[in-house]
Motif scaffolding. Structure first.
Motif, PDB file in Angstrom:
ATOM      1  N   THR A 436       0.894  -1.167   0.035  1.00  0.00           N
ATOM      2  CA  THR A 436      -0.077  -0.054   0.105  1.00  0.00           C
ATOM      3  C   THR A 436       1.021   1.133   0.057  1.00  0.00           C
ATOM      4  O   THR A 436       2.128   1.280   0.055  1.00  0.00           O
ATOM      5  N   ARG A 437       0.208   2.239   0.075  1.00  0.00           N
ATOM      6  CA  ARG A 437       0.995   3.558   0.172  1.00  0.00           C
ATOM      7  C   ARG A 437       1.352   4.023   1.545  1.00  0.00           C
ATOM      8  O   ARG A 437       2.115   5.242   1.708  1.00  0.00           O
ATOM      9  N   ASP A 438       0.798   3.162   2.503  1.00  0.00           N
ATOM     10  CA  ASP A 438       1.014   3.844   3.855  1.00  0.00           C
ATOM     11  C   ASP A 438       1.907   3.185   4.552  1.00  0.00           C
ATOM     12  O   ASP A 438       2.667   2.119   4.098  1.00  0.00           O
ATOM     13  N   GLN A 439       2.906   3.839   5.480  1.00  0.00           N
ATOM     14  CA  GLN A 439       3.818   3.336   6.291  1.00  0.00           C
ATOM     15  C   GLN A 439       3.570   3.058   7.801  1.00  0.00           C
ATOM     16  O   GLN A 439       2.531   3.652   8.291  1.00  0.00           O
ATOM     17  N   CYS A 440       4.247   2.219   8.377  1.00  0.00           N
ATOM     18  CA  CYS A 440       3.935   1.686   9.836  1.00  0.00           C
ATOM     19  C   CYS A 440       4.329   3.014  10.549  1.00  0.00           C
ATOM     20  O   CYS A 440       5.554   3.595  10.338  1.00  0.00           O
ATOM     21  N   PRO A 441       3.390   3.656  11.455  1.00  0.00           N
ATOM     22  CA  PRO A 441       4.018   4.624  12.404  1.00  0.00           C
ATOM     23  C   PRO A 441       4.767   4.209  13.330  1.00  0.00           C
ATOM     24  O   PRO A 441       5.619   5.212  13.885  1.00  0.00           O
ATOM     25  N   GLU A 442       5.246   2.922  13.440  1.00  0.00           N
ATOM     26  CA  GLU A 442       6.384   2.528  14.408  1.00  0.00           C
ATOM     27  C   GLU A 442       7.617   2.499  13.861  1.00  0.00           C
ATOM     28  O   GLU A 442       8.705   2.720  14.581  1.00  0.00           O
ATOM     29  N   CYS A 443       7.685   1.741  12.597  1.00  0.00           N
ATOM     30  CA  CYS A 443       8.963   1.496  11.980  1.00  0.00           C
ATOM     31  C   CYS A 443       9.117   2.032  10.695  1.00  0.00           C
ATOM     32  O   CYS A 443      10.272   1.852   9.989  1.00  0.00           O
ATOM     33  N   ASP A 444       8.198   2.704  10.105  1.00  0.00           N
ATOM     34  CA  ASP A 444       8.358   3.047   8.671  1.00  0.00           C
ATOM     35  C   ASP A 444       8.209   2.155   7.639  1.00  0.00           C
ATOM     36  O   ASP A 444       8.562   2.553   6.533  1.00  0.00           O
ATOM     37  N   SER A 445       8.097   0.853   7.922  1.00  0.00           N
ATOM     38  CA  SER A 445       7.999   0.031   7.012  1.00  0.00           C
ATOM     39  C   SER A 445       6.684  -0.143   6.270  1.00  0.00           C
ATOM     40  O   SER A 445       5.668   0.666   6.618  1.00  0.00           O
ATOM     41  N   THR A 446       6.587  -0.504   4.885  1.00  0.00           N
ATOM     42  CA  THR A 446       5.298  -0.370   4.132  1.00  0.00           C
ATOM     43  C   THR A 446       4.229  -1.183   4.737  1.00  0.00           C
ATOM     44  O   THR A 446       4.689  -2.398   4.740  1.00  0.00           O
ATOM     45  N   ILE A 447       3.138  -0.690   4.568  1.00  0.00           N
ATOM     46  CA  ILE A 447       1.760  -1.644   5.301  1.00  0.00           C
ATOM     47  C   ILE A 447       1.551  -2.586   3.970  1.00  0.00           C
ATOM     48  O   ILE A 447       1.407  -2.063   2.888  1.00  0.00           O
ATOM     49  N   ILE A 448       1.172  -3.682   4.189  1.00  0.00           N
ATOM     50  CA  ILE A 448       0.899  -4.484   2.947  1.00  0.00           C
ATOM     51  C   ILE A 448      -0.619  -4.963   3.158  1.00  0.00           C
ATOM     52  O   ILE A 448      -1.234  -5.048   4.525  1.00  0.00           O
ATOM     53  N   GLU A 449      -1.427  -5.458   2.345  1.00  0.00           N
ATOM     54  CA  GLU A 449      -2.506  -5.824   2.309  1.00  0.00           C
ATOM     55  C   GLU A 449      -2.765  -7.270   1.884  1.00  0.00           C
ATOM     56  O   GLU A 449      -2.154  -7.745   0.918  1.00  0.00           O
ATOM     57  N   VAL A 450      -3.308  -8.097   2.882  1.00  0.00           N
ATOM     58  CA  VAL A 450      -3.307  -9.376   2.725  1.00  0.00           C
ATOM     59  C   VAL A 450      -4.704 -10.162   2.404  1.00  0.00           C
ATOM     60  O   VAL A 450      -5.668  -9.732   3.473  1.00  0.00           O
ATOM     61  N   ASP A 451      -5.068 -10.486   1.235  1.00  0.00           N
ATOM     62  CA  ASP A 451      -6.486 -11.200   1.024  1.00  0.00           C
ATOM     63  C   ASP A 451      -6.304 -12.703   1.220  1.00  0.00           C
ATOM     64  O   ASP A 451      -5.813 -13.390   0.338  1.00  0.00           O
ATOM     65  N   PHE A 452      -6.930 -13.143   2.491  1.00  0.00           N
ATOM     66  CA  PHE A 452      -6.536 -14.555   2.839  1.00  0.00           C
ATOM     67  C   PHE A 452      -7.612 -15.486   1.989  1.00  0.00           C
ATOM     68  O   PHE A 452      -8.717 -15.069   1.630  1.00  0.00           O
ATOM     69  N   ASN A 453      -7.323 -16.813   2.132  1.00  0.00           N
ATOM     70  CA  ASN A 453      -8.224 -17.939   1.206  1.00  0.00           C
ATOM     71  C   ASN A 453      -9.323 -18.004   2.192  1.00  0.00           C
ATOM     72  O   ASN A 453      -9.225 -18.055   3.498  1.00  0.00           O
ATOM     73  N   LYS A 454     -10.641 -18.041   1.846  1.00  0.00           N
ATOM     74  CA  LYS A 454     -12.039 -18.327   2.687  1.00  0.00           C
ATOM     75  C   LYS A 454     -11.637 -19.842   3.609  1.00  0.00           C
ATOM     76  O   LYS A 454     -12.108 -19.694   4.728  1.00  0.00           O
ATOM     77  N   LYS A 455     -10.814 -20.772   2.970  1.00  0.00           N
ATOM     78  CA  LYS A 455     -10.834 -21.819   3.535  1.00  0.00           C
ATOM     79  C   LYS A 455      -9.837 -21.879   4.932  1.00  0.00           C
ATOM     80  O   LYS A 455     -10.041 -22.660   5.748  1.00  0.00           O
ATOM     81  N   THR A 456      -8.703 -21.287   4.592  1.00  0.00           N
ATOM     82  CA  THR A 456      -7.715 -21.351   5.498  1.00  0.00           C
ATOM     83  C   THR A 456      -7.419 -19.916   6.187  1.00  0.00           C
ATOM     84  O   THR A 456      -6.336 -19.598   6.828  1.00  0.00           O
ATOM     85  N   LEU A 465      -9.816 -10.153   4.667  1.00  0.00           N
ATOM     86  CA  LEU A 465      -8.802  -8.992   4.450  1.00  0.00           C
ATOM     87  C   LEU A 465      -8.318  -8.614   5.546  1.00  0.00           C
ATOM     88  O   LEU A 465      -8.871  -8.329   6.567  1.00  0.00           O
ATOM     89  N   HIS A 466      -6.859  -8.381   5.709  1.00  0.00           N
ATOM     90  CA  HIS A 466      -5.993  -8.000   7.006  1.00  0.00           C
ATOM     91  C   HIS A 466      -5.040  -6.948   6.234  1.00  0.00           C
ATOM     92  O   HIS A 466      -4.132  -7.406   5.166  1.00  0.00           O
ATOM     93  N   ILE A 467      -4.874  -5.898   7.163  1.00  0.00           N
ATOM     94  CA  ILE A 467      -3.867  -4.772   6.578  1.00  0.00           C
ATOM     95  C   ILE A 467      -2.922  -4.469   7.705  1.00  0.00           C
ATOM     96  O   ILE A 467      -3.620  -4.171   8.790  1.00  0.00           O
TER      97      ILE A 467
END
Length: 526
Positions: A436-456, A465-467
């Motif tokens: 994503t375009r966002d950075q973590c406020p703690e470590c400045d790493s790039t925030i990622i967006e994960v779309d998990f499989n419904k079964k797992t 969906l988890h960000i």
């Protein structure tokens, strides 16, 4: 009134030339007066008066082509008659009156949209009577008055597609050569015959000149090395200089010396770059191009390119006639891979990229026969979705590099270091993982967006969906696995955080031991 004997002599000389010219034209017309094809037209010209031909362009190679005596198709044969007929019609047209016509343009509006139509009405046919291929296509429009209202009979919306231009015909090529000052009436046919005999083009139906694979590859090679060699400018310049020499306006020895020096320098440069021509010819004509396998789409034409694995390994686009070198003297490992843009690798978008990032022939991107190229994971381009700026996530735990998301690694999603062999495996089997375009406020790493499989999915209530940040988010950090690396320094302060609060600028990727250098700062004026 003449001022003196000299002026009288000049006037008499000019008058004799004009009279002589008209006598020649009258004699030539009289010879054609008994022709069964255009005799009536010639007799009408002689009776009503013919016109003096307008001055054309004297190329200096021959006088105007003029019919010397009357002939018929039975005397000459079919092909010779067609040529003779064209010469006679052109000569008669040159001494005929002008074609005159009235052009009418009508403008009208309908529903707020403006339209117009144009009509032509011929009043005097003139030379088009004997040269019908130049006749004006008549289109008579009704008479309208200004402000008149007319009834709309029907409305049609026509749809169509643009079509590529057809191959040049011999006559079209001759016109272009004359327009660009290449050759004369005598030498142009020789040039066209040469490219046919050398198999650069083939003459097909309708006298169309169709380029062969040899001709296309040769021109493409010239364009890659020195575009001037396949443009008309050089030949046109030489023709102009020769004309000036013939007129006594340029020194012969100086022109020859200048042209020889110019071609000597171009030849030396061409020889130094001959590998580009070799690569094109090898890819086009060797069996390697047939045995190569389809691997990736070309970024220019979106057609598939062939991967030729034989050294030197390369990609070849048959549509664009482009050869893209790939990193050489390396081995393919399952543990690590990285995306590569063949065009940017061969044509880095920034100068001095090897100086800024240390890419040399002996490490990541050694390139056969040329300087090192630039893979995507080192590119600081601010808008390209494949660049380090877009795909970089955080600092590498083992070196001063950056862990970059491999966008084509699904379903085994992973991060890889752009400097060392460190790999970080992300949650496996996810439908999609993206930066994503966002950075973590703690470590400045790039925030990622994960779309998990419904079964797992590991999320509550079947959410997918988890960000979050892979360093600071407890859930994401527990699902990653590091290979060839020591460990991350976990900075967990309770539950993981979601979206970072800051957008935009590149702040470095995570807090790493040692100082992270921002590669974008090398191009702050971008």
């Amino acid at each position: 009134m003449m001022d003196g004997p000299g002026h009288v002599y000049q006037f008499m000389l000019l008058a004799s030339v004009v009279v002589g010219c008209f006598c020649i034209i009258a004699g030539t017309l009289s010879a054609q007066a008994n022709s069964p094809v255009w005799g009536d037209y010639v007799r009408r010209l002689l009776a009503e008066g013919y016109h003096k031909p307008r001055s054309g362009t004297d190329a200096g190679d021959h006088p105007p082509i003029t019919p010397m005596q009357s002939a018929t198709e039975d005397n000459l044969g079919k092909d010779a008659w067609r040529l003779y007929q064209y010469v006679c019609q052109h000569f008669l047209g040159s001494v005929s009156p002008d074609c005159k016509y009235v052009r009418k343009k009508v403008k009208f509006s309908m529903g707020g949209e403006y339209f117009h139509c144009v009509g032509h009405h011929v009043t005097v046919q003139g030379f088009t009577s004997i040269m019908p291929w130049l006749a004006i296509n008549e289109k008579n429009l009704p008479e309208f008055s200004k402000g008149e209202k007319i009834e709309v009979s029907r409305v049609e919306l026509k749809e169509g597609n643009t079509v590529a231009p057809d191959y040049l015909s011999e006559s079209e090529l001759i016109s272009l050569m004359e327009k660009n000052g290449i050759g004369t009436d005598a030498s142009i046919p020789v040039h066209i015959n040469n490219i046919c005999e050398r198999n650069y083009v083939q003459v097909q139906a309708g006298r169309k000149l169709v380029p062969t694979a040899l001709g296309i590859t040769l021109v493409r090679g010239y364009q890659c090395i020195d575009p001037d060699l396949c443009l008309p400018d050089i030949r046109s310049f030489i023709e102009q200089q020769i004309t000036l020499v013939a007129k006594g306006q340029a020194d012969h020895s100086r022109v020859v010396q200048h042209v020889l020096q110019q071609f000597k320098e171009k030849y030396s440069y061409f020889v130094k770059q001959i590998e580009n021509m070799d690569a094109l010819f090898e890819a086009q004509f060797s069996p390697l191009s047939d045995s190569g396998r389809v691997l990736s789409k070309c970024g220019k034409c979106l057609r598939y390119m062939k991967y030729i694995s034989t050294q030197p390994s390369r990609l070849y686009c048959a549509t664009c006639e482009e050869v893209y070198n790939l990193p050489q003297k390396g081995t393919i490992k399952k543990a690590k891979s990285f995306p590569l843009c063949p065009f940017c690798y061969n044509n880095p978008p920034f100068e001095g990229i090897d100086t800024h990032f240390g890419t040399t022939k002996t490490n990541i991107s050694g390139k056969f026969g040329k300087e090192a190229g630039m893979p995507c994971f080192l590119c600081p381009h601010p808008t390209c979705r494949h660049s380090l700026i877009a795909q970089g996530v955080c600092a590498c735990p083992e070196c001063n590099g950056t862990l970059v998301l491999d966008p084509v690694s699904a379903p085994k999603w992973r991060l890889y270091c752009n400097m060392c062999n460190c790999l970080v495996f992300l949650p496996q089997g996810a439908h999609r993982i993206a930066t994503t375009r966002d950075q973590c406020p703690e470590c400045d790493s790039t925030i990622i967006e994960v779309d998990f499989n419904k079964k797992t999915t590991p999320l509550d209530d079947g959410a997918t969906l988890h960000i979050g940040c892979i360093l600071c988010d407890e859930l994401l950090h527990s699902l990653i696995e590091v290979k060839h690396g020591r460990s991350f320094f976990k900075r967990l302060g309770g539950r993981g955080r979601g979206r970072g609060a800051r957008r935009g600028g590149y702040k470095g990727r995570g807090r790493n031991i040692g100082k992270m250098v921002d590669p974008k700062m090398s191009f702050r004026d971008f």
